[in-house]
Write an enzyme that holds these catalytic residues in place. Structure first.
Site, mmCIF file in Angstrom:
data_model
loop_
_atom_site.group_PDB
_atom_site.id
_atom_site.type_symbol
_atom_site.label_atom_id
_atom_site.label_comp_id
_atom_site.label_asym_id
_atom_site.label_seq_id
_atom_site.Cartn_x
_atom_site.Cartn_y
_atom_site.Cartn_z
ATOM 1 N N ASP A 1 10.276 8.747 -3.899
ATOM 2 C CA ASP A 1 10.349 10.181 -3.617
ATOM 3 C C ASP A 1 9.932 11.037 -4.812
ATOM 4 O OD1 ASP A 1 11.251 9.650 -1.090
ATOM 5 O OD2 ASP A 1 13.366 9.813 -1.623
ATOM 6 N N TYR B 1 8.632 2.159 6.797
ATOM 7 C CA TYR B 1 8.902 1.293 5.661
ATOM 8 C C TYR B 1 7.648 0.766 5.012
ATOM 9 C CZ TYR B 1 13.639 2.072 6.819
ATOM 10 O OH TYR B 1 14.826 2.720 7.023
ATOM 11 N N ARG C 1 6.694 2.027 1.484
ATOM 12 C CA ARG C 1 7.389 1.674 0.246
ATOM 13 C C ARG C 1 7.336 0.184 -0.057
ATOM 14 N NH1 ARG C 1 13.712 2.666 1.962
ATOM 15 N NH2 ARG C 1 14.186 0.573 2.636
#
Lengths: 404, 404
Positions: free
Chosen positions: B138, B295, B298
């Site tokens: 992030d 997902y 990441r």
């Protein structure tokens, strides 16, 4: 010897390597003086009907090589499924522009269009050589060992599940990954190649070739979860129940259809969300996550299989060689020989047109929720070189010292 | 000089390079005889409390390098957000095992845990050096120019939008890609680097830093679509309306919450589906598709930024150097110098712990639905080398010959 223009177009869903086929054909075509100009039709056959051509004869080799390395269809594509009238308009435009060769890169619908145009030309006694160049991430063309585009999409799916399984191992729970494939499970099945160590996921693989049974599904998920404390699941977007109705359609209520009358399965996360909700509510598992790989799996930049790149280039080049030497129209097909090599052939358009190849029983495990070693052997060489490898810590456990 | 064990753990969401930090720390720690053993705690601080340690002292260098190249957290991670009692248990276990150094790789929640453990040790007068090693896709840690994990996730987002835009160009329509980022829009903003030519998408970027206004959104989509005949949109999963409520929460009705009290935003395709439905029904556009990157962004195997890999390794190594030299506890921070170099420093844990960095105004375009050139300049060096490049056909249009 007749001379004239060569017209090439791209149809159907883009892939990571469809531009390799385009560039393979264009560069090969430019070697023959008989081919006066190479025209690219923009947005598939729609571009032919609309006379929306660009001249690729003068494009530099470096520019074309950069195009070849770019995913998606550089000419633009179309979902139009031409009927006879549409095909007559295609033929009329090709004739008006003095085309002697027509190459169309795409799947089984595309092959069908090539077939109709070929017949129209024959009826008029117009000498138009029509060749279909195979492409589809679904790997669902008959007569082919596999189709360009599938290996790169499969590689994406493998890298995605490799990562998703590692993620799920770090933060255990249930993970559902929904993979493209309306009628054929090849792409979903490819997820099996993500497994390296025992216990690696995906632990369960659901294909459109086997009826999806909700109770069996929940029982299998529970069994894996009870054993490993986690579960990674690959599901084809095309899974259907015993009545043959796609789950995503059943749940959608109102279904969005494309020009082919096909229900839109991609571009929505609904199937993954539905399955996650079932697992949460029926099995009482808290951490349940679903991803829908969507368009990433066919267009992601920088994830092509080198084997796929080479073969996609080859089929474009081969198509021109076949076109220029005369003989019947046809569809280029990839055959496998030895372990691992390929050669190419030209097969009848009707053998490919509008037909769908599904996974055969020898590729699907008896459980119906996994693949066989034969499938993994089939898939491995397609994925290409330098596939990422996941590693695992082996370190020995430290003895506890606290009394609890 | 005191000697003892070094304990290292990984917390929060995995990234593509968090194992680089682990391996950087382990290899560096093994250079110091004072560090008798290097223990890895499995599944974050939960593994410390449960005395679930593995001894990394004997793991071969080759094995560790293979781990470093593997995405996700090799030790396992946790979403536990320890309170004071939990932290006392962490400290008790560390003390019982003779730990003199505690390194914890993670985000702002992880930094908070390190801070509490550090204070507990100080209260008892126990000499435990506690260092937080930064990690988060992030990019939302204060004191850092950027955080390890973000560049690789950003690279994934760039490659995804590059491909999605090419796909959308070939088969025009509206495409919505939903990107992770609860409170900070950095990862969604990274999509801007996918643009190469004029007209490339994403054409609109919606961040959590700006209130999401439905009417403005629809009007902007319509405007792009009317101009280009297509529109590619990047949306942060954390976008919220003027009342500060996340759209995905408002639409979810019942929200799934994690241990931090955070509503689950990822692992569902609902936000993309909602926005697509709005565009379909309000603007009457037929071909509208939505993907949620989930997902993959990441953990995808094989898509790390080389700059990110190096820096993630560096911060792990730097943490050990800081730990061994003594001095205060702290959090390793990345600073940028020149164009482009980094150096590392140790900042106070309280400056990072539990705090969230958002994008500043100079990074967000006045329209509120794009980024500024300053942001693109900030991002570019992080993405690393050999980023795929999309190319485009330039060929001249062919004159029409048919009279219609």
């Amino acid at each position: 010897m007749r001379s004239g223009k060569l017209v090439i177009a791209q149809g159907g869903g883009p892939t990571a390597v469809i531009n390799q086929s385009l560039v393979g054909a264009v560069l090969e075509a430019r070697r023959f003086p008989r081919i006066e100009r190479v025209y690219g039709a923009r947005f598939g056959v729609r571009g032919i009907v609309n006379e929306d051509f660009i001249d690729l004869s003068a494009e530099s080799r470096a520019a074309l090589e950069a195009i070849a390395a770019t995913p998606s269809a550089a000419l633009g594509s179309t979902r139009d499924k031409p009927d006879l009238d549409y095909c007559r308009n295609i033929f009329a435009s090709l004739k008006a522009h003095g085309a002697c060769w027509f190459l169309y890169i795409g799947g089984n619908d595309t092959a069908n269009t090539v077939h109709i145009v070929s017949e129209e030309a024959a009826k008029e006694g117009y000498d138009l050589r029509c060749i279909h160049i195979p492409k589809t991430i679904d790997n669902d063309l008959l007569e082919n060992d596999h189709t360009p585009g599938f290996p790169s999409a499969a590689r994406f799916v493998v890298q995605a599940f490799m990562g998703a399984d590692l993620d799920n191992r770090a933060l255990p729970g249930v993970y559902v990954g929904v993979v493209m494939g309306r009628d054929s499970g090849f792409l979903t099945a490819a997820s099996a190649a993500a497994r390296i160590f025992n216990g690696d996921g995906p632990h369960l693989i659901y294909l459109p070739e086997r009826a999806f049974d909700r109770a069996k599904f929940l029982s299998e998920v529970k069994s894996v979860y009870d054993r490993l404390g986690r579960c990674v699941i690959a599901v084809s977007e095309g899974v259907r129940d015993a009545d043959g109705m796609a789950l995503s359609v059943r749940l959608a209520g109102k279904a969005v259809k494309d020009a082919h009358g096909n229900v839109q399965l991609s571009g929505s996360g609904a199937l993954a969300d539905l399955l996650c909700e079932e697992i949460r509510s029926e099995l009482g598992i808290t951490r349940v996550r679903g991803d829908t790989f969507g368009y990433l799996q066919r267009s992601f930049a920088g994830c092509a299989s080198d084997v796929d790149r080479r073969e996609a280039r080859d089929v474009g080049e081969f198509a021109v060689k076949q076109a220029i030497r005369g003989g019947g129209d046809g569809s280029v097909a990839i055959r496998r020989s030895g372990d691992y090599a390929v050669d190419y052939g030209l097969v009848k358009l009707v053998n490919v047109a509008g037909k769908t190849r599904a996974m055969t029983d020898d590729f699907i495990a008896a459980s119906g929720s996994d693949v066989t070693p034969a499938f993994k052997k089939y898939l491995r060489p397609l994925l290409g070189s330098d596939l990422p490898q996941a590693a695992r810590l082996r370190g020995g456990a430290v003895a506890k010292v606290l009394k609890r």
